[in-house]
Motif scaffolding. Structure first.
Motif, short mmCIF file in Angstrom:
data_model
loop_
_atom_site.label_atom_id
_atom_site.label_comp_id
_atom_site.label_asym_id
_atom_site.label_seq_id
_atom_site.Cartn_x
_atom_site.Cartn_y
_atom_site.Cartn_z
N VAL A 1 2.98 4.61 -11.12
CA VAL A 1 2.66 3.97 -11.89
C VAL A 1 3.23 3.24 -12.90
CG1 VAL A 1 0.49 3.44 -13.49
CG2 VAL A 1 0.44 3.98 -10.79
N ALA B 1 7.96 1.10 -6.58
CA ALA B 1 7.13 2.50 -6.26
C ALA B 1 7.14 3.43 -5.34
CB ALA B 1 5.66 1.40 -4.71
N HIS C 1 -7.92 0.99 -12.44
CA HIS C 1 -7.71 0.01 -12.50
C HIS C 1 -5.89 0.90 -13.15
CE1 HIS C 1 -10.05 -2.14 -12.04
NE2 HIS C 1 -11.38 -1.98 -12.94
N ALA C 2 -5.04 1.18 -12.05
CA ALA C 2 -4.00 1.54 -13.09
C ALA C 2 -2.92 1.79 -13.81
CB ALA C 2 -3.66 3.02 -11.97
N ILE D 1 -3.15 -2.68 -9.73
CA ILE D 1 -2.19 -1.45 -8.99
C ILE D 1 -3.18 -0.92 -9.29
CG2 ILE D 1 -1.30 0.08 -9.34
CD1 ILE D 1 0.85 -0.71 -11.61
N GLU D 2 -4.29 -0.32 -7.79
CA GLU D 2 -5.47 0.34 -7.81
C GLU D 2 -5.90 1.18 -7.74
OE1 GLU D 2 -8.82 -1.15 -8.76
OE2 GLU D 2 -7.64 -2.05 -10.24
N PHE D 3 -5.15 2.72 -7.93
CA PHE D 3 -5.25 3.95 -8.47
C PHE D 3 -6.68 4.76 -7.23
CE2 PHE D 3 -6.25 8.11 -9.31
CZ PHE D 3 -5.24 9.07 -8.84
N ILE E 1 -1.58 -1.84 -4.22
CA ILE E 1 0.14 -3.23 -5.50
C ILE E 1 -0.11 -4.50 -5.11
CG2 ILE E 1 2.29 -3.42 -6.37
CD1 ILE E 1 2.48 -0.28 -5.40
N ALA F 1 1.70 9.86 -8.23
CA ALA F 1 1.03 8.04 -7.45
C ALA F 1 1.22 8.20 -9.01
CB ALA F 1 0.40 8.52 -7.32
N ARG G 1 1.23 -1.25 -0.15
CA ARG G 1 -0.04 0.00 -0.34
C ARG G 1 0.64 1.13 0.05
NH1 ARG G 1 -2.10 0.58 5.25
NH2 ARG G 1 -0.19 2.00 5.59
N LEU H 1 -2.19 4.03 -4.54
CA LEU H 1 -1.88 2.80 -4.50
C LEU H 1 -2.00 1.52 -4.25
CD1 LEU H 1 1.38 4.03 -7.31
CD2 LEU H 1 -1.63 4.20 -7.29
#
Length: 462
Positions: free
Chosen positions: A240, A301, A374-375, A253-255, A281, A236, A227, A279
């Protein structure tokens, strides 16, 4: 709602009543088959519940004879109005064609009917230590047929691909009433035109899918998460881009932008620090290699603007954070009763520019516009929030929408990553494609559905 003539020819009614029995409905609660998650609705003329391929052929033949529209329907989770019968006609619900016909563990394949729920399929595959990669947030409610119709994705598409990448073959009934079999049972296939990938994502405008051979993946031995919190979305977004540029592919990878971070803290109860962007991850793999993958993702990251980087080692805390993320879309209604949710996509390197543009639109139109998604695929859900009872806010929200699409296209992006086009984005298709390309799409439509009875008015602009 559009008012249309919902009457049906008596001969069609008699033919399909004889064929389908109680699977033919012209009275009762028809409206629930005429609405979906977009909050739009229209009244169908009748509901057909086929039980087999032959039933579907009979439905298409009867409707084609009388030029009656047909709208295929899964579970109604579409957010674009793709399953709404604006022209009346027959809604074909595949709820009775919901059988898992075969699981072939040695080939990593499953053969299913379109009415199977995504979640039910995953549970059936679990004893074989296999899964089907598409994992939309509505997995427990949406059908495989619906996933096929809109090329559904989900958080793990960054590593495993969307629906189109995980289908080997299809059986479908065209608008001519002909059964076609496309694709193969093999993962390599260079034989003829790739009609499988054409039909996936066509939203029921070319054919009614009645069977699918799906490509499965082995369940990873282990998963690990990170995280990462940042001072702003630019930091951010840069992270990514770094993550996706190095060799180790993350599973997810969620934004979340700042508004989403506050929401999951205050409404979802997630124990995370306040930040300008966050993020989530995830990596997966075996016991030996996973630590090396996580280390590589952690290095990528790190960078300018990083506030906090934590390993999500506590399964309960990680599950709580993910539950809060999945609940984001409905939780947005605590901010405003109305929302326009669009799933635009840009190249990963352009995420900072997309989010900066979204923030500028929010200031210009004086409305909250929050972004998450969904980055790893550059696929963000931009939610324009407004009070539907306030005419001025509603007008500003609808005025902001074409500007969002124009911004996305200017960044080399596209209108939809996983929701599809339906009617919500149909009238913007001529901005995404030039006239010759749209003409080619219309020619394909005419070849599969010469009378234009399959899901009319969807996808292609008039």
């Amino acid at each position: 709602m559009t008012t249309v003539d919902t009457s049906l020819p008596a001969s069609l009614d008699a033919t399909l009543r004889a064929r389908l029995g109680d699977g033919w409905q012209v009275a009762g609660d028809l409206r629930r088959y005429g609405e979906d998650s977009s909050k739009r609705w229209a009244m169908p003329s009748a509901i057909a519940l086929p039980d087999c391929v032959e039933d579907v052929v009979a439905i298409v033949d009867a409707c084609r004879e009388h030029r009656i529209p047909i709208v295929a329907r899964g579970a109604g989770t579409s957010s674009t109005g793709a399953a709404i019968p604006y022209s009346g006609g027959v809604v074909v619900s595949f709820e009775r064609m919901a059988r898992i016909l075969e699981v072939r563990p040695d080939d990593r394949q499953a053969v299913v009917e379109p009415g199977v729920l995504n979640g039910d399929l995953q549970r059936a595959l679990s004893p074989h230590r296999l899964f089907w990669p598409p994992d939309p947030a509505s997995a427990d409610q949406c059908t495989v047929g619906g996933n096929l119709a809109c090329n559904a994705g989900g958080p793990h598409a960054v590593k495993y691909g969307a629906t189109r990448d995980n289908v080997l073959g299809l059986v479908a009934v065209t608008g001519r009433g002909e059964v076609i079999r496309v694709g193969s049972n093999t993962t390599k296939n260079a034989t003829g035109y790739d009609l499988t990938r054409l039909l996936v994502g066509s939203e029921g405008t070319l054919a009614l899918i009645v069977e699918a051979t799906l490509k499965l993946a082995p369940v990873p031995a282990q998963r690990a998460g990170l995280r990462a919190s940042y001072v702003d979305v630019a930091s951010a977004g840069a992270a990514v881009a770094r993550i996706m540029a190095q060799p180790e592919t993350p599973a997810m990878i969620e934004f979340m932008d700042a508004a989403c971070v506050r929401l999951v803290r205050e409404v979802g109860g997630a124990d995370i620090p306040d930040a300008g962007a966050l993020l989530m991850i995830e990596a997966d793999g075996d016991r030996e290699t996973l630590p090396h993958v996580v280390a590589a993702l952690e290095r990528a990251a790190r960078g300018a603007g990083l506030l906090d980087l934590a390993a999500a080692t506590d399964p309960a805390a990680n599950a709580a954070l993910w539950a809060a993320r999945k609940a984001l879309s409905p939780a947005l209604r605590t901010i405003a009763a109305g929302k326009i949710n669009e799933d635009v996509v840009v190249p990963v390197s352009r995420i900072p520019a997309l989010v900066a543009g979204i923030e500028a639109l929010a200031r210009e139109f004086d409305l909250p516009i929050v972004a998450f998604g969904h980055a790893g695929n550059g696929n963000l859900h931009a939610n324009i929030l407004f009070d539907p009872d306030d005419a001025a806010q509603s007008a500003r929200a609808n005025a902001a929408l074409p500007r969002l699409f124009a911004l996305t296209l200017s960044l080399g992006g596209t209108l939809s990553g996983e929701h599809g086009i339906g009617v919500a984005k149909r009238d913007f298709m001529d901005r995404a494609f030039d006239a010759p390309t749209l003409a080619a799409m219309r020619a394909v439509k005419a070849a599969f559905d010469p009378d234009g009875i399959l899901n009319p008015g969807k996808v292609l602009p008039p």
